[in-house]
Design an enzyme around this catalytic site. Structure first.
Site, mmCIF file in Angstrom:
data_model
loop_
_atom_site.group_PDB
_atom_site.id
_atom_site.type_symbol
_atom_site.label_atom_id
_atom_site.label_comp_id
_atom_site.label_asym_id
_atom_site.label_seq_id
_atom_site.Cartn_x
_atom_site.Cartn_y
_atom_site.Cartn_z
ATOM 1 N N LYS A 4 0.834 -1.210 0.000
ATOM 2 C CA LYS A 4 0.000 0.000 0.000
ATOM 3 C C LYS A 4 0.866 1.257 0.000
ATOM 4 O O LYS A 4 0.637 2.182 -0.777
ATOM 5 C CB LYS A 4 -0.907 0.007 1.230
ATOM 6 N N ASN A 5 1.867 1.296 0.884
ATOM 7 C CA ASN A 5 2.649 2.526 1.044
ATOM 8 C C ASN A 5 3.545 2.804 -0.156
ATOM 9 O O ASN A 5 4.008 3.927 -0.341
ATOM 10 C CB ASN A 5 3.459 2.481 2.346
ATOM 11 N N CYS A 53 -6.092 8.548 8.121
ATOM 12 C CA CYS A 53 -6.285 8.192 9.536
ATOM 13 C C CYS A 53 -5.738 9.303 10.427
ATOM 14 O O CYS A 53 -4.653 9.826 10.175
ATOM 15 C CB CYS A 53 -5.543 6.897 9.862
ATOM 16 N N ARG A 55 0.497 15.358 12.119
ATOM 17 C CA ARG A 55 1.360 14.844 11.052
ATOM 18 C C ARG A 55 1.607 16.009 10.106
ATOM 19 O O ARG A 55 1.064 16.060 9.009
ATOM 20 C CB ARG A 55 0.672 13.679 10.333
ATOM 21 N N ASP A 115 3.512 1.052 12.068
ATOM 22 C CA ASP A 115 2.326 0.402 11.499
ATOM 23 C C ASP A 115 2.140 -1.032 11.995
ATOM 24 O O ASP A 115 1.079 -1.619 11.778
ATOM 25 C CB ASP A 115 2.413 0.391 9.969
ATOM 26 N N ARG A 175 -9.136 0.575 3.457
ATOM 27 C CA ARG A 175 -8.170 1.508 2.873
ATOM 28 C C ARG A 175 -6.835 0.818 2.591
ATOM 29 O O ARG A 175 -6.090 1.259 1.718
ATOM 30 C CB ARG A 175 -7.909 2.686 3.824
#
Length: 419
Positions: A22-23, A116, A121, A306, A398
């Site tokens: 995903k990242n 999220c 951030r 994570d 997601r």
């Protein structure tokens, strides 16, 4: 509203295959618009964040097709249009369009990102990087306006005050077509950074040092299309390895690069989890007696923030006291009260999460507060006696590709329901 229902306390066995990262995907997709011909990405996870990025591309006139985890991106007719609001606000990774559009057109208007909520951030490091490259950046009504001077983006030396994956990628995207040489010091070292640099280099960029803390970029005039396979998702892999240790009777996790998970696997070994680590798979044996451990998250190659939430249910199986400290996102603690609802001896003290086991979890109604908290609660539901209902499932979707189908194939009694 979608919910996941789990009837837990069933032994799971078999094999599970990890999807593309995903990242990586959420950075590779914006990177592809820098090309002047089609880019094909293979192994793209079928997750909500990817579908959101495809919608943003289509707003910009980029043609796409997405079938069987292969995404074709044709940016030949892209137009630079302002995107102050709308889909751009729905996910955090949309901020990569700032760097990509600045690199492509020398300007961009991009709404501030969502995703999220994990505490502050800030994107000030991104802004500092863009300004160092010669762009003027202003925040107007919650959207970022980026404009380069007439001479365009200029290569420069940039030192990041903090290690930041987002800022490292965004500066790479902006600098890849800059005039001259750009050096990023104190750069993030995650495997996903290397993946993005590999795609850009295949497109004709000149990037060296990705995966170290100094990245050097020689600007090029043109980038062309290419084909690129995304690396496996180390966070999804870690999630399912933790689950296998918690409720498995022998589970093979396929398409995983153990080199990307060394700190996580070392922690599981310390706990007493028995694993056979192969070249691209990990077999997790049934595990009975687990030892408590302390976990502290750090930037890569440290223990990933994570994976802090997905390992928590496993820590509740260990006999004794474990502590978890997240140094990256201190507010990443909302899974703890949800686990307590399920009967866990779990509490928060200052910036520490305190866990005492072994715990017998009971099914309950719980809510995901973010993507990885959702994964944590699914694992807890698989461990618990009785039925667990997890709401706010959109967070889980997601980032986890076909999670219900993958767990059902292992023998889990799990379903997605609409309410």
């Amino acid at each position: 509203m979608k919910k996941i229902k789990i009837r837990g306390n069933r032994p799971l066995a078999g094999e599970i295959t990890i999807s593309g990262a995903k990242n990586s995907a959420v950075a590779l997709i914006p990177a592809a618009i820098l090309a002047d011909s089609p880019v094909i990405l293979e192994g793209v996870p079928d997750i909500q964040d990817v579908h959101s990025l495809i919608e943003i591309l289509e707003i910009m006139g980029v043609k796409t097709s997405f079938t069987n985890h292969q995404l074709t991106i044709d940016p030949t007719e892209i137009i630079s249009i302002p995107m102050p609001t709308g889909k751009i606000n729905s996910l955090r990774a949309s901020y990569y369009f700032m760097g990509a559009l600045l690199g492509k057109f020398g300007e961009a208007v991009v709404g501030l990102p969502g995703g999220c909520y994990l505490g502050p951030r800030p994107i000030n490091l991104h802004v500092k990087g863009f300004e160092a490259l010669g762009a003027e950046v202003t925040n107007e009504h919650g959207a970022m306006y980026l404009r380069s001077a007439n001479e365009g983006i200029q290569g420069t030396n940039i030192f990041l005050d903090m290690v930041s994956i987002g800022a490292t990628v965004n500066i790479m995207l902006a600098a890849v077509k800059a005039k001259g040489k750009t050096t990023i010091e104190n750069a993030a070292r995650e495997p996903e950074i290397i993946d993005v640099a590999n795609l850009l280099n295949k497109m004709g960029a000149d990037i060296k040092g990705a995966g170290t803390d100094v990245i050097r970029i020689n600007g090029v005039e043109k980038l062309h299309g290419t084909t690129h396979s995304i690396i496996p998702d180390r966070i999804e892999a870690g999630t399912y390895i933790a689950m296998a240790a918690a409720v498995g009777k022998g589970i093979a996790v396929k398409n995983v690069l153990h080199e990307h998970l060394e700190s996580f696997l070392a922690k599981l070994t310390e706990m007493g989890v028995n694993m056979d680590i192969g070249e691209d798979s990990i077999f997790v044996h049934e595990t009975k007696d687990l030892r408590p451990v302390n976990v502290k998250t750090y930037p890569y190659p440290g223990f990933a923030t994570d994976l802090q939430q997905p390992i928590t249910p496993l820590l509740l199986k260990a006999g004794g006291h474990s502590e978890v400290v997240d140094t990256i996102y201190e507010k990443r603690v909302n899974h703890i009260p949800e686990l307590a609802r399920m009967g866990a001896k779990a509490s928060i003290e200052g910036n520490m999460m305190l866990l005492n086991g072994p715990a017998t979890l009971q099914g309950a109604e719980v809510a995901a507060s973010d993507l990885r908290a959702g994964a944590c609660l699914v694992i807890a539901g698989l461990m618990a006696e009785g039925e667990t209902t997890v709401s706010k499932v959109e967070y889980i979707l997601r980032g986890y590709d076909h999670i219900v189908e993958k767990l059902t194939a292992l023998g889990a009694d799990i379903e997605m329901v609409e309410e």
